[in-house]
Design a protein around this motif. Structure first.
Motif, PDB file in Angstrom:
ATOM      1  N   LEU A 121       0.829  -1.213   0.000  1.00  0.00           N
ATOM      2  CA  LEU A 121       0.000   0.000   0.000  1.00  0.00           C
ATOM      3  C   LEU A 121       0.858   1.257   0.000  1.00  0.00           C
ATOM      4  N   LYS A 181       2.059   1.817  -3.434  1.00  0.00           N
ATOM      5  CA  LYS A 181       0.974   2.264  -4.308  1.00  0.00           C
ATOM      6  C   LYS A 181       0.572   3.713  -4.009  1.00  0.00           C
ATOM      7  N   GLU A 182       0.409   4.059  -2.738  1.00  0.00           N
ATOM      8  CA  GLU A 182      -0.136   5.364  -2.349  1.00  0.00           C
ATOM      9  C   GLU A 182       0.922   6.449  -2.127  1.00  0.00           C
ATOM     10  N   LYS A 185     -18.926   8.312   1.379  1.00  0.00           N
ATOM     11  CA  LYS A 185     -17.605   8.303   0.749  1.00  0.00           C
ATOM     12  C   LYS A 185     -17.305   6.938   0.154  1.00  0.00           C
ATOM     13  N   GLN A 186     -16.565   6.969  -0.947  1.00  0.00           N
ATOM     14  CA  GLN A 186     -16.159   5.731  -1.606  1.00  0.00           C
ATOM     15  C   GLN A 186     -15.080   5.052  -0.773  1.00  0.00           C
ATOM     16  N   LEU A 187     -15.201   3.753  -0.629  1.00  0.00           N
ATOM     17  CA  LEU A 187     -14.222   2.973   0.110  1.00  0.00           C
ATOM     18  C   LEU A 187     -13.587   1.973  -0.843  1.00  0.00           C
ATOM     19  N   ASP A 188     -12.317   2.172  -1.134  1.00  0.00           N
ATOM     20  CA  ASP A 188     -11.617   1.255  -2.021  1.00  0.00           C
ATOM     21  C   ASP A 188     -11.204   0.027  -1.229  1.00  0.00           C
ATOM     22  N   THR A 189     -11.372  -1.132  -1.818  1.00  0.00           N
ATOM     23  CA  THR A 189     -10.932  -2.372  -1.181  1.00  0.00           C
ATOM     24  C   THR A 189      -9.958  -3.072  -2.113  1.00  0.00           C
ATOM     25  N   ALA A 190      -9.038  -3.801  -1.517  1.00  0.00           N
ATOM     26  CA  ALA A 190      -8.066  -4.571  -2.292  1.00  0.00           C
ATOM     27  C   ALA A 190      -7.781  -5.865  -1.550  1.00  0.00           C
ATOM     28  N   ASP A 243      -4.392  -8.830  -5.104  1.00  0.00           N
ATOM     29  CA  ASP A 243      -4.393  -7.646  -5.960  1.00  0.00           C
ATOM     30  C   ASP A 243      -3.114  -6.833  -5.773  1.00  0.00           C
TER      31      ASP A 243
END
Length: 163
Positions: free
Chosen positions: A18, A21-22, A111-116, A120
């Motif tokens: 993470l 990625k972030e 709010k949108q919650l991204d999951t991985a 992935d």
């Protein structure tokens, strides 16, 4: 611990993926987990991501491209200056918890919650440790009173064989 639970190294690998990625400027983690009290995930993440780290932070201040971290040590307080990005693990004195208000709960629901999944992120979280047995220690026997020092020394020498 069951096979389904993640070991600290697997958690650190997930966090490293993470971070890659972030690209966060500051990663703040708790100091230890409630299941094993191990205090190692933050340190493992710092090593895997090759980032500076400070542990047991009781105060954190951002100053430009640095973070100043104050921590308690045996002799008082120690302040460290780290170049960002960095990993910081917290002490319970770092922050006073704030309680979420109802309007903020409602905003958070929208709010949108991204999951991985670990796959992935290219991380294998298969357990590598298996607990074979957990047993309580033997019950401690009752103590005895001795009439004098000579008897105590004799028992320590001949019965307990510690001197």
């Amino acid at each position: 611990e069951t096979d389904a639970e993640l070991q600290p190294l697997a958690v650190a690998k997930l966090l490293k993926a993470l971070v890659d990625k972030e690209q966060p400027g500051l990663i703040i983690l708790g100091k230890q987990a409630i299941d094993d009290d191990a205090n190692q995930t933050g340190q493992m993440l710092a090593a895997l991501a090759d980032l500076p780290q400070a542990t047991f932070a009781s105060k954190v201040e951002i100053a430009g491209d640095k973070v100043n971290v104050t921590r308690e040590v045996d002799g008082g307080l120690e302040t460290l200056s780290l170049t960002l990005p960095a990993v910081v693990t917290t002490d319970l004195r770092l922050n006073e918890p704030r309680y979420v208000t109802l309007p903020n709960i409602m905003k958070a629901k929208k709010k949108q919650l991204d999951t991985a999944r670990p796959e992935d992120l290219g991380v294998d979280v298969a357990p590598r440790l298996k607990t074979l047995k957990v047993a309580e220690p033997a019950k401690r026997g009752a103590g005895i009173k001795v009439p004098d020092i000579a008897t105590l020394v004799d028992k320590l020498k001949n019965e307990a064989k510690v001197i």
